[in-house]
Design an enzyme around this catalytic site. Structure first.
Site, short mmCIF file in Angstrom:
data_model
loop_
_atom_site.label_atom_id
_atom_site.label_comp_id
_atom_site.label_asym_id
_atom_site.label_seq_id
_atom_site.Cartn_x
_atom_site.Cartn_y
_atom_site.Cartn_z
CG LEU A 169 -1.88 -1.22 1.31
CD1 LEU A 169 -2.66 -1.20 2.61
CD2 LEU A 169 -2.83 -1.26 0.11
N GLY A 170 1.89 1.24 -0.83
CA GLY A 170 2.71 2.43 -1.02
C GLY A 170 2.01 3.42 -1.92
CD GLU A 202 9.06 7.05 -17.93
OE1 GLU A 202 9.77 7.04 -16.90
OE2 GLU A 202 7.92 6.55 -17.99
N GLY A 250 1.92 6.42 -12.56
CA GLY A 250 2.55 7.09 -11.44
C GLY A 250 1.56 7.63 -10.43
CG ASP A 289 2.20 -1.69 3.45
OD1 ASP A 289 2.43 -1.46 2.25
OD2 ASP A 289 3.03 -1.49 4.36
CB SER A 312 2.43 3.38 -17.40
OG SER A 312 2.96 4.67 -17.56
CG ASN A 331 8.00 -0.81 -12.89
OD1 ASN A 331 7.13 -0.95 -13.75
ND2 ASN A 331 8.25 0.36 -12.32
CE LYS A 374 5.27 0.98 -16.42
NZ LYS A 374 6.39 1.13 -15.53
CG HIS A 411 5.78 2.58 -21.02
ND1 HIS A 411 6.25 3.12 -19.83
CD2 HIS A 411 4.70 3.33 -21.35
CE1 HIS A 411 5.51 4.16 -19.48
NE2 HIS A 411 4.57 4.31 -20.39
CG ASN A 412 9.20 2.21 -17.47
OD1 ASN A 412 8.06 2.40 -17.91
ND2 ASN A 412 9.44 2.07 -16.19
#
Length: 352
Positions: free
Chosen positions: A55-56, A227, A170, A77, A168, A142, A220, A223-224
């Site tokens: 649960l960050g 980025e 954020g 968590d 993705s 990730n 992903k 994708h990064n």
């Protein structure tokens, strides 16, 4: 011809055009056409339950978006304060993985949002004996795609499904929605499609089943890597502009101008303009750029596949260079120039 789910309208198909890949859009294969009179589904029919583990910043926001979408979320968590925040937001929290699994009705869905690597393996190892055939584990972090393939194989004989979901969005995902790249068994992805639809920017866009096990995290990763290259290009361009403040004295205003109609407009440019507007000289920010692994994996994959990726590779190298405040290589270059050409060297500290 089979029909698409409600939400894939004729107008949407017309806008996006034919899809050449085998990706599934909103849980529907590319070759399907929309029904003439699609059957609509109610929010109650699509309501699901799941356990969110971790649960960050990402996990908590994703849990809240799922809750807002009508799904029941039970979170876990190790940090008590994280569980308390979840309860304060109207959801349920469990004090252990055992309690989380017991609180869910089968078939259960456990969504993992923990750091890549050993924490994912440890979480799966703790979950596996608590789950039963027909349950599903989703890794939305990730993770390296080959690790995801290994984990799926390890769970296969137990009848526990495993999806790797590249995520993705954020910290903006709660408000704007997340882009979700789902890898794994197509039938499992289809069954859990209401969860993906709730997390995405809209039920019919921003998410899809992109391929077999590992495909979600592979997508992903790339994708990064892209980025990295985009961010480096923006950074270099604005650095050149900053040096010529006699010509363009207000680069924050220029960034805002480019956001509208320019061919380089993007969400990254939106965030750049916002950062420059609040702090045009970037005061208080150290020239140190971390990397979280995906760029390195992308470069390694490009080398293994004999695919030239100079922009992504160089953007990764620049991140590494940013951490060398007193780079040995640069000091040695200066010494070599002085040795062969007598150019002199700049002292590390002013004399006296």
């Amino acid at each position: 011809m089979q029909c698409a789910q409600a939400g894939s309208s004729d107008a949407e198909m017309e806008r996006t055009g034919p899809r050449r890949s085998r990706a599934r859009h909103a849980g529907v294969p590319a070759h399907r056409a929309p029904c003439t009179a699609p059957q609509t589904r109610t929010r109650e029919e699509d309501s699901m339950q799941l356990g969110m583990i971790g649960l960050g910043r990402m996990g908590a926001n994703m849990a809240q978006r799922l809750h807002q979408g009508g799904h029941r979320v039970v979170g876990f968590d190790p940090a008590p304060e994280a569980r308390e925040r979840l309860v304060a937001a109207g959801m349920e929290a469990a004090e252990s993985l055992e309690a989380l699994v017991a609180a869910l009705e089968p078939p259960r869905v456990a969504w993992i949002m923990v750091p890549a690597g050993a924490p994912v393996d440890a979480t799966i190892a703790a979950l596996q004996p608590l789950l039963a055939p027909g349950d599903t584990i989703i890794d939305g972090g990730n993770s390296f795609y080959r690790d995801s393939q290994r984990r799926e194989r390890g769970l296969r004989d137990s009848g526990i499904a495993y999806l790797d979901v590249g995520t993705s969005g954020g910290v903006w995902g709660l408000a704007e929605g997340y882009s979700l790249m789902v890898g794994g068994e197509a039938a499992v992805a289809e069954r859990l499609s209401p969860l993906f639809a709730a997390l995405a920017p809209a039920a019919d866009r921003g998410w899809g089943h992109v391929g077999p096990s590992g495909a979600g995290h592979f997508a992903k990763m790339i994708h990064n890597g892209i980025e990295y290259g985009m961010m480096q290009a923006y950074a270099e361009g604005f650095a050149i502009l900053e040096r010529r403040d006699d010509l363009v004295p207000d680069i924050a205003a220029l960034a805002e101008l480019w956001r509208h109609g320019s061919v380089v407009r993007s969400w990254l440019l939106d965030l750049t303009a916002q950062a420059l507007a609040g702090n045009p000289q970037l005061e208080g920010i150290a020239p140190y750029v971390p990397d979280s692994g995906e760029g390195r994996w992308t470069v390694a994959e490009a080398i293994e596949l004999d695919v030239a990726a100079p922009v992504i590779t160089q953007s990764l190298i620049e991140r590494l260079r940013s951490r060398e405040g007193n780079a040995y290589a640069d000091r040695l270059l200066s010494a070599m120039r002085d040795a062969f050409g007598g150019h002199g060297v700049k002292p590390d500290r002013p004399p006296g």
